[in-house]
Design a protein around this motif. Structure first.
Motif, PDB file in Angstrom:
ATOM      1  N   HIS A  84      38.584  38.380   9.304  1.00 12.80           N
ATOM      2  CA  HIS A  84      37.500  38.936  10.116  1.00 12.80           C
ATOM      3  C   HIS A  84      38.033  39.878  11.185  1.00 12.80           C
ATOM      4  N   ASP A  85      39.332  39.886  11.355  1.00 13.85           N
ATOM      5  CA  ASP A  85      39.978  40.631  12.433  1.00 13.85           C
ATOM      6  C   ASP A  85      40.942  41.641  11.825  1.00 13.85           C
ATOM      7  N   PHE A  86      40.539  42.915  11.815  1.00 12.69           N
ATOM      8  CA  PHE A  86      41.326  43.958  11.162  1.00 12.69           C
ATOM      9  C   PHE A  86      41.076  45.298  11.843  1.00 12.69           C
ATOM     10  N   THR A  87      41.977  46.234  11.587  1.00 10.27           N
ATOM     11  CA  THR A  87      41.816  47.596  12.090  1.00 10.27           C
ATOM     12  C   THR A  87      42.044  48.562  10.941  1.00 10.27           C
ATOM     13  N   GLY A  88      41.692  49.826  11.184  1.00 10.19           N
ATOM     14  CA  GLY A  88      41.950  50.870  10.197  1.00 10.19           C
ATOM     15  C   GLY A  88      40.697  51.326   9.480  1.00 10.19           C
ATOM     16  N   LYS A  89      40.924  52.268   8.566  1.00 12.61           N
ATOM     17  CA  LYS A  89      39.832  52.824   7.762  1.00 12.61           C
ATOM     18  C   LYS A  89      40.141  52.565   6.296  1.00 12.61           C
ATOM     19  N   ILE A  90      39.111  52.241   5.554  1.00 13.58           N
ATOM     20  CA  ILE A  90      39.266  51.977   4.122  1.00 13.58           C
ATOM     21  C   ILE A  90      39.624  53.267   3.402  1.00 13.58           C
ATOM     22  N   HIS A  91      40.606  53.169   2.516  1.00 13.54           N
ATOM     23  CA  HIS A  91      40.970  54.305   1.673  1.00 13.54           C
ATOM     24  C   HIS A  91      40.654  53.977   0.218  1.00 13.54           C
ATOM     25  N   GLU A  92      40.813  54.944  -0.640  1.00 13.93           N
ATOM     26  CA  GLU A  92      40.547  54.747  -2.063  1.00 13.93           C
ATOM     27  C   GLU A  92      41.584  53.798  -2.654  1.00 13.93           C
ATOM     28  N   CYS A  93      41.133  52.913  -3.517  1.00 13.57           N
ATOM     29  CA  CYS A  93      42.003  51.934  -4.159  1.00 13.57           C
ATOM     30  C   CYS A  93      42.241  52.350  -5.605  1.00 13.57           C
ATOM     31  N   ASP A  94      43.495  52.306  -6.049  1.00 12.57           N
ATOM     32  CA  ASP A  94      43.797  52.731  -7.418  1.00 12.57           C
ATOM     33  C   ASP A  94      43.478  51.665  -8.464  1.00 12.57           C
ATOM     34  N   GLU A  95      42.983  50.503  -8.032  1.00 19.63           N
ATOM     35  CA  GLU A  95      42.631  49.436  -8.968  1.00 19.63           C
ATOM     36  C   GLU A  95      41.133  49.350  -9.225  1.00 19.63           C
ATOM     37  N   GLY A  96      40.339  50.000  -8.376  1.00 23.23           N
ATOM     38  CA  GLY A  96      38.882  49.934  -8.541  1.00 23.23           C
ATOM     39  C   GLY A  96      38.188  50.482  -7.317  1.00 23.23           C
ATOM     40  N   ASP A  97      36.907  50.177  -7.222  1.00 21.16           N
ATOM     41  CA  ASP A  97      36.070  50.681  -6.138  1.00 21.16           C
ATOM     42  C   ASP A  97      35.828  49.587  -5.106  1.00 21.16           C
ATOM     43  N   LEU A  98      36.142  49.887  -3.847  1.00 22.01           N
ATOM     44  CA  LEU A  98      35.898  48.966  -2.738  1.00 22.01           C
ATOM     45  C   LEU A  98      34.498  49.196  -2.202  1.00 22.01           C
ATOM     46  N   GLN A  99      33.782  48.096  -1.956  1.00 25.18           N
ATOM     47  CA  GLN A  99      32.417  48.236  -1.462  1.00 25.18           C
ATOM     48  C   GLN A  99      32.057  47.038  -0.598  1.00 25.18           C
ATOM     49  N   TRP A 100      31.416  47.324   0.548  1.00 26.80           N
ATOM     50  CA  TRP A 100      30.890  46.252   1.386  1.00 26.80           C
ATOM     51  C   TRP A 100      29.623  45.721   0.723  1.00 26.80           C
ATOM     52  N   ILE A 101      29.603  44.410   0.457  1.00 26.98           N
ATOM     53  CA  ILE A 101      28.479  43.760  -0.213  1.00 26.98           C
ATOM     54  C   ILE A 101      27.842  42.779   0.759  1.00 26.98           C
ATOM     55  N   ASN A 102      26.508  42.811   0.849  1.00 29.26           N
ATOM     56  CA  ASN A 102      25.811  41.824   1.669  1.00 29.26           C
ATOM     57  C   ASN A 102      26.113  40.433   1.108  1.00 29.26           C
ATOM     58  N   ASN A 103      26.444  39.492   1.979  1.00 28.59           N
ATOM     59  CA  ASN A 103      26.837  38.158   1.518  1.00 28.59           C
ATOM     60  C   ASN A 103      25.785  37.498   0.639  1.00 28.59           C
ATOM     61  N   GLU A 104      24.508  37.732   0.926  1.00 30.38           N
ATOM     62  CA  GLU A 104      23.464  37.110   0.098  1.00 30.38           C
ATOM     63  C   GLU A 104      23.408  37.705  -1.306  1.00 30.38           C
ATOM     64  N   ASP A 105      24.022  38.874  -1.522  1.00 27.46           N
ATOM     65  CA  ASP A 105      24.035  39.498  -2.845  1.00 27.46           C
ATOM     66  C   ASP A 105      25.256  39.122  -3.691  1.00 27.46           C
ATOM     67  N   ILE A 106      26.225  38.446  -3.096  1.00 27.71           N
ATOM     68  CA  ILE A 106      27.450  38.109  -3.830  1.00 27.71           C
ATOM     69  C   ILE A 106      27.169  37.271  -5.078  1.00 27.71           C
ATOM     70  N   PRO A 107      26.250  36.298  -5.053  1.00 31.10           N
ATOM     71  CA  PRO A 107      26.000  35.514  -6.272  1.00 31.10           C
ATOM     72  C   PRO A 107      25.473  36.337  -7.458  1.00 31.10           C
ATOM     73  N   THR A 108      25.034  37.549  -7.209  1.00 28.08           N
ATOM     74  CA  THR A 108      24.516  38.389  -8.298  1.00 28.08           C
ATOM     75  C   THR A 108      25.602  39.251  -8.942  1.00 28.08           C
ATOM     76  N   LEU A 109      26.810  39.265  -8.350  1.00 28.20           N
ATOM     77  CA  LEU A 109      27.892  40.102  -8.868  1.00 28.20           C
ATOM     78  C   LEU A 109      28.529  39.471 -10.109  1.00 28.20           C
ATOM     79  N   SER A 110      29.082  40.315 -10.951  1.00 27.16           N
ATOM     80  CA  SER A 110      29.833  39.862 -12.123  1.00 27.16           C
ATOM     81  C   SER A 110      31.245  39.508 -11.666  1.00 27.16           C
TER      82      SER A 110
END
Length: 147
Positions: A84-110
């Motif tokens: 929960h405690d971090f600094t910096g800016k998100i950069h592109e990841c070479d393994e996939g796409d990073l995305q902030w997901i609402n916690n209530e939507d996590i159960p719908t993810l694959s």
């Protein structure tokens, strides 16, 4: 594995970019394998930085899970963290796409079937020790103890 969280959201990695990826198409937290001489926390902080560009200032450990015979008959172990405690800016990841997901939507993810349990661990404030046995990408045995 680390689930980076802020304001009721979790940073998830949609694994879409690596060829022959055992996690291909799945949503997972960030993480990876140990380098020589690293502690679990050092490994996690390095992996967070490499995959996201964020610097983890503090991690919370929620448990440890063993996956018997997961890769070519070899067992794999994984620590489960949140940050929960971090600094910096998100950069592109070479393994996939990073995305902030609402916690209530996590159960719908694959996600991997066993990964849904990790979000229960995060909520209950206990330390968990588990064994999740997969066969053909399905959980055939789940054992867990909370302390």
């Amino acid at each position: 594995m680390c689930y980076i969280q802020k304001e009721n959201q979790t940073l998830m990695l949609h694994r879409t970019k690596k060829e022959n990826d055992v996690n291909g198409g799945k949503w997972i937290g960030v993480g990876g394998k140990f380098e020589e001489g690293e502690s679990a926390e050092e490994c996690m902080k390095r992996e967070i930085y490499e995959e996201t560009g964020l610097t983890a200032l503090n991690l919370q450990l929620h448990g440890f899970v063993v996956f018997p015979e997961l890769y070519h008959g070899q067992d794999e172990g994984m620590f489960i963290y949140t940050c929960h405690d971090f600094t910096g800016k998100i950069h592109e990841c070479d393994e996939g796409d990073l995305q902030w997901i609402n916690n209530e939507d996590i159960p719908t993810l694959s996600m991997w079937e066993g990964d849904y349990h990790f979000f229960e661990w995060i909520q209950d404030g206990k330390f968990h020790s588990a064994k999740i046995h997969y066969q053909n990408d399905k959980v055939i045995d789940y054992q867990e103890h909370a302390y």
